[in-house]
Write a protein that holds these residues in place. Structure first.
Motif, PDB file in Angstrom:
ATOM      1  N   TYR A 141       0.826  -1.210   0.000  1.00  0.00           N
ATOM      2  CA  TYR A 141       0.000   0.000   0.000  1.00  0.00           C
ATOM      3  C   TYR A 141       0.866   1.268   0.000  1.00  0.00           C
ATOM      4  O   TYR A 141       1.915   1.335   0.634  1.00  0.00           O
ATOM      5  CB  TYR A 141      -0.889   0.024   1.241  1.00  0.00           C
ATOM      6  N   TRP A 142       0.367   2.276  -0.681  1.00  0.00           N
ATOM      7  CA  TRP A 142       1.016   3.588  -0.719  1.00  0.00           C
ATOM      8  C   TRP A 142       1.035   4.197   0.686  1.00  0.00           C
ATOM      9  O   TRP A 142       2.076   4.574   1.200  1.00  0.00           O
ATOM     10  CB  TRP A 142       0.272   4.467  -1.712  1.00  0.00           C
ATOM     11  N   GLY A 143      -0.125   4.385   1.289  1.00  0.00           N
ATOM     12  CA  GLY A 143      -0.231   4.802   2.679  1.00  0.00           C
ATOM     13  C   GLY A 143       0.242   6.207   2.995  1.00  0.00           C
ATOM     14  O   GLY A 143       0.538   6.519   4.148  1.00  0.00           O
ATOM     15  N   ARG A 144       0.332   7.066   1.984  1.00  0.00           N
ATOM     16  CA  ARG A 144       0.823   8.440   2.167  1.00  0.00           C
ATOM     17  C   ARG A 144      -0.139   9.414   1.492  1.00  0.00           C
ATOM     18  O   ARG A 144      -1.062   9.004   0.786  1.00  0.00           O
ATOM     19  CB  ARG A 144       2.216   8.572   1.536  1.00  0.00           C
ATOM     20  N   PRO A 145       0.060  10.729   1.668  1.00  0.00           N
ATOM     21  CA  PRO A 145      -0.757  11.682   0.919  1.00  0.00           C
ATOM     22  C   PRO A 145      -0.583  11.472  -0.589  1.00  0.00           C
ATOM     23  O   PRO A 145       0.498  11.086  -1.054  1.00  0.00           O
ATOM     24  CB  PRO A 145      -0.197  13.041   1.360  1.00  0.00           C
ATOM     25  N   VAL A 146      -1.644  11.735  -1.333  1.00  0.00           N
ATOM     26  CA  VAL A 146      -1.665  11.454  -2.775  1.00  0.00           C
ATOM     27  C   VAL A 146      -1.645  12.760  -3.565  1.00  0.00           C
ATOM     28  O   VAL A 146      -2.535  13.604  -3.400  1.00  0.00           O
ATOM     29  CB  VAL A 146      -2.917  10.638  -3.147  1.00  0.00           C
TER      30      VAL A 146
END
Length: 224
Positions: free
Chosen positions: A45-50
């Motif tokens: 998962y990316w799990g950071r601001p997009v």
């Protein structure tokens, strides 16, 4: 040909990705990325601001609500990997703004022409409901994007929250409606309002594919 990312937008993208302004949102995104959904256990998962995504020379700026917990928070690209994104990019493909109708992951080959997609809040919020303070904290990134993408002539607001956020203090002067067209003043982009392509709207028939396509057909006419 895909336009190169200007230095200013590239710097803003990194600033967004590294943002830690909203502890509640950061904790939630990281927890979702750790626990995952059963269907995506093999995903990192990316799990950071997009950050935003699209053509840096865009004349059409599309503003949504926030990343979905198992959509953009998983894939790292706005409106990618969830049902809302499938609806949005299919409509953009049908109206000539996207080279393909699907949006599965960051490396799937999707490119936008004359369109930029962004969000009012850059982190996935619990229950898809950011607080007013979190929306205000993220507003600086929207303002910077609109300065850096210099040729914007039309803003498409997907949903009431995006509509209100874009208008800011002027929101009480305008009534949200689907496929509305608002001329805000000399030198400002024309604002188009649309129902958000959320599952709640699409599964109930409040928003249909022809209705969403008509929004982007309107945008295409306005920049032609």
């Amino acid at each position: 040909m895909k336009a190169a990312m200007p230095k200013g937008l590239a710097q803003l993208e990194q600033e967004i990705i590294q943002c830690e302004h909203c502890p509640r949102l950061r904790e939630y995104c990281q927890e979702v990325a750790r626990v995952k959904r059963r269907a995506y256990l093999d995903w990192d998962y990316w799990g950071r601001p997009v950050p935003g995504f699209g053509d840096p020379r865009a004349q059409v700026f599309i503003l949504g609500l926030a990343p979905a917990a198992h959509g953009a928070n998983r894939t790292g690209r706005v409106f990618t990997g969830d049902r809302s994104g499938y609806w949005l990019y299919r409509a953009l493909h049908q109206t000539g703004f996207a080279n393909q109708p699907s949006s599965d992951h960051r490396g799937d080959g999707l490119q936008l022409t004359n369109a930029w997609v962004s969000a009012s809040v850059r982190c996935a919020p619990p229950d898809n409901k950011p607080t007013p303070q979190e929306i205000v904290a993220c507003r600086v990134y929207l303002d910077q994007e609109l300065v850096l993408i210099k040729q914007v002539k039309v803003v498409v607001a997907l949903g009431r929250l995006a509509f209100d956020n874009y208008l800011g203090k002027r929101r009480s002067k305008f009534e949200f409606k689907h496929d509305g067209e608002f001329h805000l003043g000399a030198g400002e982009p024309i604002l188009i309002s649309s129902y958000h392509p959320s599952q709640q709207n699409t599964s109930t028939g409040k928003l249909t594919e022809p209705m969403l396509r008509a929004v982007f057909e309107r945008a295409q006419r306005l920049v032609a």
